[in-house]
Motif scaffolding. Structure first.
Motif, PDB file in Angstrom:
ATOM      1  N   THR A  53      88.864  24.212 -46.218  1.00 19.26           N
ATOM      2  CA  THR A  53      88.873  23.214 -47.276  1.00 19.26           C
ATOM      3  C   THR A  53      90.320  22.909 -47.638  1.00 19.26           C
ATOM      4  O   THR A  53      91.249  23.540 -47.135  1.00 19.26           O
ATOM      5  CB  THR A  53      88.079  23.697 -48.502  1.00 19.26           C
ATOM      6  OG1 THR A  53      87.856  22.601 -49.397  1.00 19.26           O
ATOM      7  CG2 THR A  53      88.813  24.806 -49.244  1.00 19.26           C
ATOM      8  N   VAL A 313      82.787  21.178 -54.163  1.00 20.89           N
ATOM      9  CA  VAL A 313      84.091  20.712 -54.637  1.00 20.89           C
ATOM     10  C   VAL A 313      84.286  21.253 -56.053  1.00 20.89           C
ATOM     11  O   VAL A 313      83.374  21.166 -56.888  1.00 20.89           O
ATOM     12  CB  VAL A 313      84.146  19.172 -54.617  1.00 20.89           C
ATOM     13  CG1 VAL A 313      85.456  18.664 -55.192  1.00 20.89           C
ATOM     14  CG2 VAL A 313      83.958  18.663 -53.192  1.00 20.89           C
ATOM     15  N   GLY A 333      87.719  16.290 -52.087  1.00 16.15           N
ATOM     16  CA  GLY A 333      86.346  15.879 -51.851  1.00 16.15           C
ATOM     17  C   GLY A 333      86.154  14.983 -50.654  1.00 16.15           C
ATOM     18  O   GLY A 333      85.074  14.385 -50.487  1.00 16.15           O
ATOM     19  N   ARG A 338      84.711  18.636 -47.522  1.00 19.19           N
ATOM     20  CA  ARG A 338      83.776  18.680 -48.632  1.00 19.19           C
ATOM     21  C   ARG A 338      82.969  19.970 -48.701  1.00 19.19           C
ATOM     22  O   ARG A 338      82.226  20.202 -49.646  1.00 19.19           O
ATOM     23  CB  ARG A 338      82.837  17.477 -48.569  1.00 19.19           C
ATOM     24  CG  ARG A 338      82.203  17.137 -49.918  1.00 19.19           C
ATOM     25  CD  ARG A 338      81.481  15.799 -49.843  1.00 19.19           C
ATOM     26  NE  ARG A 338      82.417  14.711 -49.674  1.00 19.19           N
ATOM     27  CZ  ARG A 338      82.049  13.455 -49.399  1.00 19.19           C
ATOM     28  NH1 ARG A 338      80.774  13.164 -49.235  1.00 19.19           N
ATOM     29  NH2 ARG A 338      82.950  12.510 -49.279  1.00 19.19           N
ATOM     30  N   GLY A 340      84.072  22.770 -49.417  1.00 18.24           N
ATOM     31  CA  GLY A 340      84.530  23.312 -50.689  1.00 18.24           C
ATOM     32  C   GLY A 340      84.598  24.820 -50.749  1.00 18.24           C
ATOM     33  O   GLY A 340      84.732  25.518 -49.742  1.00 18.24           O
ATOM     34  N   SER A 386      84.918  13.114 -54.455  1.00 14.37           N
ATOM     35  CA  SER A 386      83.816  13.199 -53.496  1.00 14.37           C
ATOM     36  C   SER A 386      82.878  12.000 -53.563  1.00 14.37           C
ATOM     37  O   SER A 386      82.155  11.716 -52.603  1.00 14.37           O
ATOM     38  CB  SER A 386      83.021  14.493 -53.709  1.00 14.37           C
ATOM     39  OG  SER A 386      82.447  14.522 -54.999  1.00 14.37           O
TER      40      SER A 386
END
Length: 403
Positions: A53, A313, A333, A338, A340, A386
Motif C-alpha cells: 500500500t 484505506v 485510495g 486500495r 490498504g 478512494s
C-alpha cells in the motif's frame, strides 16, 4: 514527471517496516520535503498483509513556535465540506480528515442525516459538541474498553495527547435542576435533555431523538418536546424538534421520553439557565483543540483486540516525543494501493515511525491529506481519495504555520 514520482525514490529497506507484518518485501523509504519550518510531507510504499500500500504522512514539530494544530470545520457542527476547502478557508498549510460522522439515515425514513461528527470537538478552546452514545456511532467497532468520548487533542501547553472528553452540564429551571444529557449531538441518550446552540447550524434536530443508546437503527422516539430559551427566559415550546439557525443568545433544549416530560413542566417566561463544559477526564488538561475517533496505540503498544483482518484505506494520527511531534497518516485510495491496512497494521506503522500513542480517524472515501506545495499559496490534495473525488466531511486536523 508525476507528483508521486517527484516525491519518491528507492532507498534501503527499513527494518522497522519489515517487522510490520513479518516477512515482507522491501519497502521504499520515505522521500521527505519541508512545506514550512517544522512541517514536513513525505510519501512511501508499505508492505501490508494484503499487498503493498502507499502512505502519505505530514510530520509536525510542535516545538517550533510558529507551528500549531487546530480543528478544521465548516463553521457549524451539522455541516460538511472538503478538507481542501476547509484548510484553504482557515489558512492551513496542511491537514487530514477527522472524525466519523452521521453520514446516512436509511433506517429512519423521512429523517435527514445531519453530517455531524460522532465524538466531542473543541475549536480554539471553545467546546463545540459532546459525544453520542456508543450504540449511536457510525464507523467500525470500537476496540474493547474504548468509548465515543475518546479524543486526540492539543493542550494549551502546546503538547498533543489522547484523552477522553466528558460532558458536564446542568439545566436550572423553577422546577429544579436537570442533568444535561447532550450538547450539539446528532443523537441524545434515552430519557435525556440535550442543548443545541448556534454552533449546531441549521440542520433538523429530529435525528437527536432517533435510535437508542444501544441500537442506532431503533425507531425515533414518539415522546419528544422542545423548549427555546433566549436571554435566560423560555420564549417558546413545541412537541416536535425543529430546524433552522439558532441565534447566539439562544439555546434550544430537546427532550426525549423522561427528558421530554421534565421539559413540559417549564412554562413560557420561566427563567432557565443552561451550563455546559467538556472535561478532560484522563488528564484534566485544558485542551485548545480536540476531535473524536478511537485509540489504537497506547504507551507504545497496540491496544488489545484491534482488528487485524479487515484492510481498508485509513487515516490516523500518531504522537511521539512526549507530545511534541505529531504524525498525520493517510493511506492512498488509488486502485493500485486500495488494499490498504488493517487497524492493527495502522498501530504498528505509527509505532515504527516513533509514535507511542496512536488514534484512528475516519477512513475509506473520507481519507484525505492536503499539503501546500513549494511556492504555492494554498494546499492541494496529495493522496488519491478512494471515491475519485474528495468527500464532504464534518471536520479535520489542520496544520498551521505563521512562517
Amino acid at each position: 514527471m508525476t507528483r508521486r514520482a517527484a516525491f519518491r525514490r528507492t532507498l534501503t529497506f527499513l527494518v522497522a517496516f519489515g517487522a510490520l507484518v513479518g516477512a515482507a518485501p522491501a519497502a521504499a523509504a520515505p522521500a521527505a520535503g519541508e512545506i514550512a519550518p517544522g512541517v514536513t510531507y513525505e510519501e512511501f510504499d508499505l508492505p501490508a498483509a494484503n499487498g503493498t500500500t502507499h502512505a502519505h504522512v505530514l510530520g509536525v514539530d510542535l516545538n517550533v513556535p510558529d507551528v500549531r494544530l487546530g480543528l478544521l470545520y465548516p463553521g457549524a457542527v451539522a455541516a460538511r465540506a472538503t478538507v481542501s476547502r476547509m484548510a484553504g478557508a482557515q489558512g492551513a498549510v496542511g491537514g487530514v480528515n477527522g472524525d466519523f460522522f452521521n453520514i446516512t439515515e436509511s433506517q429512519h425514513p423521512g429523517v435527514e442525516a445531519t453530517g455531524a461528527s460522532v465524538g466531542p470537538a473543541i475549536a480554539e478552546g471553545r467546546a463545540l459538541k459532546g459525544a453520542v452514545p456508543k450504540g449511536q456511532r457510525f464507523g467500525p467497532a470500537l476496540p474493547p474498553g474504548t468509548t465515543t468520548e475518546a479524543v486526540f487533542g492539543v493542550g494549551t501547553d502546546r503538547r498533543a495527547r489522547l484523552d477522553r472528553l466528558a460532558l458536564d452540564g446542568q439545566i436550572r429551571t423553577p422546577e429544579g435542576t436537570l442533568p444535561l444529557g447532550g450538547f450539539n449531538q446528532y443523537a441524545l441518550p434515552v430519557d435525556s435533555v440535550g442543548a443545541f446552540t448556534g454552533e449546531w447550524g441549521s440542520a433538523s434536530r429530529v435525528r437527536a431523538t432517533c435510535g437508542t443508546d444501544t441500537d442506532r437503527a431503533a425507531a425515533c422516539s414518539a415522546d419528544t418536546y422542545e423548549v427555546t430559551v433566549r436571554g435566560g427566559r423560555v420564549v417558546s415550546a413545541s412537541g416536535t424538534p425543529g430546524s433552522g439557525p439558532i441565534a447566539d443568545d439562544t439555546t434550544v433544549l430537546v427532550g426525549r421520553e423522561e427528558g421530554a416530560r421534565q421539559l413540559r413542566k417549564v412554562a413560557t417566561g420561566d427563567a432557565v439557565t443552561v451550563t455546559h463544559r467538556l472535561v478532560a477526564a484522563a488528564s484534566g488538561a485544558a485542551l485548545g483543540f480536540a476531535l473524536g475517533g478511537y485509540p489504537v496505540l497506547s504507551g507504545g503498544q497496540p491496544l488489545p483486540g484491534l482488528d487485524d483482518r479487515t484492510s481498508a484505506v485509513r487515516t490516523a494520527v500518531g504522537i511521539a516525543d512526549g507530545g511534541w511531534r505529531v504524525l498525520l497518516l493517510a493511506v492512498d485510495g488509488s486502485s493500485a494501493y486500495r488494499s490498504g491496512l488493517t487497524i492493527g497494521e495502522v498501530a504498528r506503522v505509527l509505532r515504527a515511525r516513533g509514535a507511542t500513542e496512536g488514534f484512528s480517524l475516519d477512513g475509506g472515501g473520507s481519507t484525505t491529506l492536503v499539503a501546500r506545495a513549494p511556492g504555492a499559496t494554498g494546499v492541494s490534495v496529495r493522496n488519491h481519495p478512494s471515491g475519485g473525488t474528495e468527500r464532504l466531511v464534518p471536520n479535520g486536523i489542520g496544520v498551521f504555520s505563521t512562517s
